[in-house]
Write a protein that holds these residues in place. Structure first.
Motif, short mmCIF file in Angstrom:
data_model
loop_
_atom_site.label_atom_id
_atom_site.label_comp_id
_atom_site.label_asym_id
_atom_site.label_seq_id
_atom_site.Cartn_x
_atom_site.Cartn_y
_atom_site.Cartn_z
N MET A 1 0.85 -1.17 0.00
CA MET A 1 0.00 0.00 0.00
C MET A 1 0.89 1.24 0.00
SD MET A 1 -2.98 1.08 2.71
CE MET A 1 -3.76 -0.48 2.56
N ASP A 2 0.52 2.21 -0.79
CA ASP A 2 1.36 3.40 -0.86
C ASP A 2 0.98 4.43 0.19
OD1 ASP A 2 -0.95 4.44 -1.94
OD2 ASP A 2 -0.02 5.18 -3.77
N LEU A 3 1.84 5.40 0.33
CA LEU A 3 1.72 6.41 1.37
C LEU A 3 0.41 7.19 1.27
CD1 LEU A 3 3.06 7.83 3.75
CD2 LEU A 3 4.33 9.21 2.14
N GLU A 4 0.02 7.58 0.07
CA GLU A 4 -1.20 8.37 -0.10
C GLU A 4 -2.43 7.59 0.37
OE1 GLU A 4 1.07 8.08 -2.60
OE2 GLU A 4 1.88 10.11 -2.60
N LYS A 5 -2.48 6.29 0.05
CA LYS A 5 -3.63 5.47 0.47
C LYS A 5 -3.67 5.32 1.98
CE LYS A 5 -4.07 2.79 -3.74
NZ LYS A 5 -3.92 1.45 -4.35
N ARG A 6 -2.52 5.10 2.58
CA ARG A 6 -2.47 4.98 4.04
C ARG A 6 -2.91 6.28 4.71
NH1 ARG A 6 2.61 1.55 6.36
NH2 ARG A 6 2.16 -0.37 5.28
N LEU A 7 -2.45 7.39 4.17
CA LEU A 7 -2.82 8.69 4.73
C LEU A 7 -4.32 8.91 4.60
CD1 LEU A 7 -1.85 11.29 6.08
CD2 LEU A 7 -1.59 12.26 3.79
N GLU A 8 -4.88 8.58 3.46
CA GLU A 8 -6.32 8.75 3.24
C GLU A 8 -7.12 7.89 4.23
OE1 GLU A 8 -9.61 10.46 2.01
OE2 GLU A 8 -7.63 11.02 1.29
N GLN A 9 -6.68 6.67 4.47
CA GLN A 9 -7.35 5.81 5.45
C GLN A 9 -7.28 6.43 6.84
OE1 GLN A 9 -5.44 2.01 5.07
NE2 GLN A 9 -6.92 1.28 3.57
N TYR A 10 -6.12 6.96 7.20
CA TYR A 10 -5.95 7.59 8.50
C TYR A 10 -6.88 8.80 8.64
CZ TYR A 10 -3.96 10.67 12.01
OH TYR A 10 -3.81 11.53 13.07
N LEU A 11 -6.95 9.62 7.59
CA LEU A 11 -7.76 10.84 7.64
C LEU A 11 -9.25 10.53 7.79
CD1 LEU A 11 -6.01 13.05 4.95
CD2 LEU A 11 -5.75 13.14 7.43
N GLN A 12 -9.67 9.34 7.44
CA GLN A 12 -11.06 8.94 7.56
C GLN A 12 -11.31 8.10 8.82
OE1 GLN A 12 -12.11 7.03 3.87
NE2 GLN A 12 -11.54 8.81 2.67
N SER A 13 -10.29 7.97 9.65
CA SER A 13 -10.41 7.10 10.82
C SER A 13 -10.77 7.88 12.08
CB SER A 13 -9.10 6.34 11.05
OG SER A 13 -8.11 7.22 11.56
N GLU A 14 -11.18 7.14 13.08
CA GLU A 14 -11.45 7.70 14.39
C GLU A 14 -10.16 8.21 15.04
OE1 GLU A 14 -12.92 5.72 18.42
OE2 GLU A 14 -14.41 5.57 16.81
N ASP A 15 -9.04 7.56 14.70
CA ASP A 15 -7.74 7.99 15.24
C ASP A 15 -7.43 9.44 14.87
OD1 ASP A 15 -7.25 5.55 16.44
OD2 ASP A 15 -6.06 4.79 14.77
N PHE A 16 -7.77 9.83 13.65
CA PHE A 16 -7.52 11.20 13.21
C PHE A 16 -8.32 12.18 14.05
CE2 PHE A 16 -8.47 14.74 10.15
CZ PHE A 16 -7.21 15.31 10.17
N GLU A 17 -9.58 11.86 14.29
CA GLU A 17 -10.43 12.73 15.11
C GLU A 17 -9.88 12.83 16.54
OE1 GLU A 17 -12.80 14.68 13.90
OE2 GLU A 17 -12.34 13.83 11.94
#
Length: 91
Positions: A1-17
């Protein structure tokens, strides 16, 4: 998985909030005015990018482990000096 996809998943996660909440708390704890939400999101996103980038380097090249042994209990704690991941071993 590339960096952009991982970042996008993080930005949509509860962890980001939760990280945004922690950032707001940090500003208040230091007695600083809390910046606008857009600036907080940019700050949290930049930090996440750096962390994910470092983790991916370790996944590719291997971790730079530092071991702290506890012979009395038969355990070791391995921590990566590059990305900060920690593993606990029982031997």
């Amino acid at each position: 998985m590339d960096l952009e996809k991982r970042l996008e998943q993080y930005l949509q996660s509860e962890d980001f909030e939760m990280d945004l909440g922690d950032l707001i708390h940090d500003y208040r704890a230091q007695g600083l005015p809390v910046p606008p939400m857009e600036q907080l999101r940019e700050e949290a996103t930049a930090e996440a990018w750096r962390c994910l980038e470092t983790i991916m380097i370790c996944e590719k090249k291997g971790h730079l482990w530092k071991e702290t042994a506890d012979p009395e209990n038969g355990t070791s704690t391995l921590s990566c000096r590059r990305c900060g991941v920690v593993e606990h071993l029982q031997w």
